[in-house]
Motif scaffolding. Structure first.
Motif, PDB file in Angstrom:
ATOM      1  N   VAL A  93      -3.344   8.618   0.233  1.00 28.78           N
ATOM      2  CA  VAL A  93      -3.125   9.691   1.169  1.00 28.78           C
ATOM      3  C   VAL A  93      -2.104  10.098  -0.282  1.00 28.78           C
ATOM      4  CG1 VAL A  93      -1.637  10.914   2.725  1.00 28.78           C
ATOM      5  CG2 VAL A  93      -3.337   8.909   3.180  1.00 28.78           C
ATOM      6  N   ALA A 128      -1.542   9.613   7.495  1.00 20.27           N
ATOM      7  CA  ALA A 128      -1.780   7.895   6.959  1.00 20.27           C
ATOM      8  C   ALA A 128      -1.606   6.898   8.596  1.00 20.27           C
ATOM      9  CB  ALA A 128      -0.596   7.268   6.110  1.00 20.27           C
ATOM     10  N   ARG A 169      -4.876   4.975  10.194  1.00 24.68           N
ATOM     11  CA  ARG A 169      -4.918   3.657   9.925  1.00 24.68           C
ATOM     12  C   ARG A 169      -5.039   3.358  11.412  1.00 24.68           C
ATOM     13  NH1 ARG A 169      -5.221  -0.792  10.224  1.00 24.68           N
ATOM     14  NH2 ARG A 169      -4.231  -2.463   9.579  1.00 24.68           N
ATOM     15  N   VAL A 186      -5.338   2.065   4.108  1.00 26.18           N
ATOM     16  CA  VAL A 186      -5.005   3.355   3.675  1.00 26.18           C
ATOM     17  C   VAL A 186      -3.799   2.946   2.959  1.00 26.18           C
ATOM     18  CG1 VAL A 186      -2.955   5.679   3.968  1.00 26.18           C
ATOM     19  CG2 VAL A 186      -5.414   4.158   6.088  1.00 26.18           C
ATOM     20  N   VAL A 208      -0.570   5.086   0.826  1.00 25.53           N
ATOM     21  CA  VAL A 208      -0.028   6.485  -0.092  1.00 25.53           C
ATOM     22  C   VAL A 208       0.510   6.184  -1.159  1.00 25.53           C
ATOM     23  CG1 VAL A 208       1.722   7.720   0.840  1.00 25.53           C
ATOM     24  CG2 VAL A 208       0.505   6.071   2.479  1.00 25.53           C
ATOM     25  N   ALA A 260       5.132   3.778   9.873  1.00 26.66           N
ATOM     26  CA  ALA A 260       4.819   3.758   8.976  1.00 26.66           C
ATOM     27  C   ALA A 260       4.044   2.356   8.196  1.00 26.66           C
ATOM     28  CB  ALA A 260       4.749   4.569   7.843  1.00 26.66           C
ATOM     29  N   ILE A 279       1.100   0.322   7.046  1.00 30.55           N
ATOM     30  CA  ILE A 279       0.708   1.246   5.893  1.00 30.55           C
ATOM     31  C   ILE A 279       1.689   0.609   4.448  1.00 30.55           C
ATOM     32  CG2 ILE A 279       0.795   3.602   4.826  1.00 30.55           C
ATOM     33  CD1 ILE A 279       0.417   4.332   8.611  1.00 30.55           C
ATOM     34  N   ILE A 296       2.929   1.726   1.145  1.00 33.15           N
ATOM     35  CA  ILE A 296       3.273   3.239   0.708  1.00 33.15           C
ATOM     36  C   ILE A 296       3.953   2.756  -1.090  1.00 33.15           C
ATOM     37  CG2 ILE A 296       4.885   5.155   0.793  1.00 33.15           C
ATOM     38  CD1 ILE A 296       4.744   4.697   3.915  1.00 33.15           C
ATOM     39  N   GLY A 335      -6.013  12.788   8.749  1.00 25.61           N
ATOM     40  CA  GLY A 335      -5.709  11.108   9.112  1.00 25.61           C
ATOM     41  C   GLY A 335      -7.126  10.954  10.186  1.00 25.61           C
TER      42      GLY A 335
END
Length: 473
Positions: free
Chosen positions: A21, A32, A36, A42, A44, A156, A161, A163, A458
């Motif tokens: 993403v 995301a 997920r 994922v 980001v 997130a 996730i 990032i 997503g």
């Protein structure tokens, strides 16, 4: 940095992530979370030090119909009524299928964020926004975009996730068929990293921060204050076009006619909808303020020095204090008050007799004695009364609403109407539901498509069938 697409079907990557993403605003983080939750790994990528984006600059309000928060407040609403409001505001320009999709998915999306991730939404039940036939704006307690983006980032991170911040994507790699195989991103020290991707979701908003594109598509706001995120350079638009994507309604945008000057704080449009007015530096009204805050940006900018005063009263100020931005504007001295109109006029530095005459005309229109010179219906609002309040404001461009054309799964379509192999778009990267003009923007349309298309994208990108199913409910 120049955004580009490199066609190289032989390009290899040291590692590949199933779903990547680009952008960690509301659209990207919701995408995301959905991917997920659907079982995909994922990544980001975000250019800022922490996720902020245009979401943090907004009031953080998401319109949705038929929610349990509305029902608890006694508000009757449906997705169909919401869709009709969007189409009416934009004069029938938006794609009706896209409008039906986002209005149908908005309620389930925010209820999912509330139930699954603990975001404490509530409905704004004490005033209405222009063009909405029901009170359907939902926000977090402070009614601020900062709280919304922080809550989404927290969700997130709790979901595991990855990032990666301070990572500015500058290049996409694609094969001859237009399938994106990976991308390159630059770090603050100038180093460049690359990662392969199975599917790519563009959630990096529109082109509001790109002066040349604004001048090309929205010349009336070419020199306006830009109140969006500086990183919105049109990367998604340029990448999509290089890959053969269709675009639509590129002049469409959200403006705002009430940004406090010079402090640069958004002043809620409740100051107008509850009965306030706008006057220029001479103390005269110049438009029908109630039409909508987006189109009002250009009206304000047409006034001398591109400035105006929003005039309201203590009752309206009390309503507007539910917004953190307004409380901050008060704390900074941007809101002036007075016990009578002549004193208010003196503090505004406008002619007292002109302001008094303007207010008398408004009161007469409210009483039905004479029609309003600009066609506004004041009869449903209460008269302004002491203490009076005023804020000096300017018009601004918030974000663009045109963009890449997407289907019911948020997949980007090419100019022949066929989906590109593995590219999705959400939020300002995709063509929204506001049509081609500022006047088509219905309050909340930006976060509406960010959250709904983010969730749709997503969930679809995580599915092995390449996202051919259309529902995430």
């Amino acid at each position: 940095m120049v955004s580009e697409v490199v066609r190289d079907g032989t390009k290899l990557f040291e590692f590949t992530v199933p779903v990547v993403v680009v952008g960690a605003g509301a659209a990207g983080l919701v995408a995301a979370l959905a991917a997920r939750e659907a079982g995909a790994e994922v990544l980001v990528l975000e250019r800022d030090v922490v996720p902020r984006g245009s979401t943090a600059l907004s009031a953080g309000l998401i319109p949705a119909a038929g929610t349990h928060w509305q029902k608890a407040a006694g508000i009757a609403d449906t997705a169909e009524a919401f869709a009709a409001d969007i189409m009416a505001k934009a004069k029938g320009e938006p794609d009706p299928d896209l409008v039906a999709l986002v209005t149908r998915e908005a309620g389930p999306a925010i209820e999912w964020l509330g139930a699954r991730y603990g975001l404490p939404f509530s409905v704004v039940a004490d005033f209405s926004y222009p063009g909405h036939s029901a009170r359907r704006m939902h926000g977090l307690p402070t009614r601020s975009g900062e709280e919304l983006i922080d809550a989404l980032r927290g969700a997130a991170e709790a979901a595991g996730i990855d990032i990666l911040c301070e990572a500015t994507v500058t290049r996409l790699y694609a094969d001859a068929a237009g399938r994106v195989t990976g991308l390159a991103f630059t770090r603050p020290d100038g180093s460049v990293d690359e990662v392969g991707c199975g599917r790519l979701i563009l959630a990096c908003n529109g082109y509001g921060g790109n002066k040349s594109l604004v001048r090309e598509h929205i010349p009336s706001l070419a020199d306006a204050l830009y109140f969006g995120h500086d990183g919105n350079k049109g990367d998604a638009l340029l990448w999509g076009q290089a890959l053969g994507a269709a675009t639509r309604h590129l002049p469409g945008h959200q403006g705002h006619g009430s940004v406090a000057h010079p402090v640069g704080i958004l002043i809620s449009w409740a100051t107008i909808t509850e009965g306030g007015i706008q006057v220029n530096l001479a103390g005269e009204r110049f438009s029908n303020e109630a039409t909508g805050y987006s189109e009002q940006a250009a009206e304000v900018l047409r006034q001398p020095d591109g400035l105006a005063w929003t005039v309201f009263d203590g009752r309206i100020a009390a309503i507007t204090r539910q917004f953190e931005d307004f409380k901050r504007a008060e704390a900074m001295g941007a809101v002036i008050t007075a016990d009578d109109l002549p004193t208010l006029a003196r503090r505004m530095n406008v002619p007292a007799d002109t302001l008094t005459r303007t207010m008398a005309a408004v009161d007469a229109a409210r009483a039905g004695t004479i029609p309003d010179a600009f066609g506004r219906d004041f009869t449903t609002t209460r008269p302004l009364a002491a203490p009076y309040c005023a804020v000096k404001v300017t018009g601004a461009l918030f974000h663009t609403q045109g963009g890449l054309v997407v289907d019911a799964t948020a997949r980007v379509l090419d100019t022949s109407g066929h989906p590109l192999p593995n590219l999705y778009a959400a939020g300002g990267a995709a063509c929204g539901v506001s049509g081609s003009k500022a006047a088509g923007y219905l309050s909340g349309n930006g976060l509406l498509t960010a959250v709904t298309l983010g969730r749709v994208a997503g969930a679809a990108a995580a599915r092995p069938d390449d996202g051919l199913a259309a529902s995430v409910a």
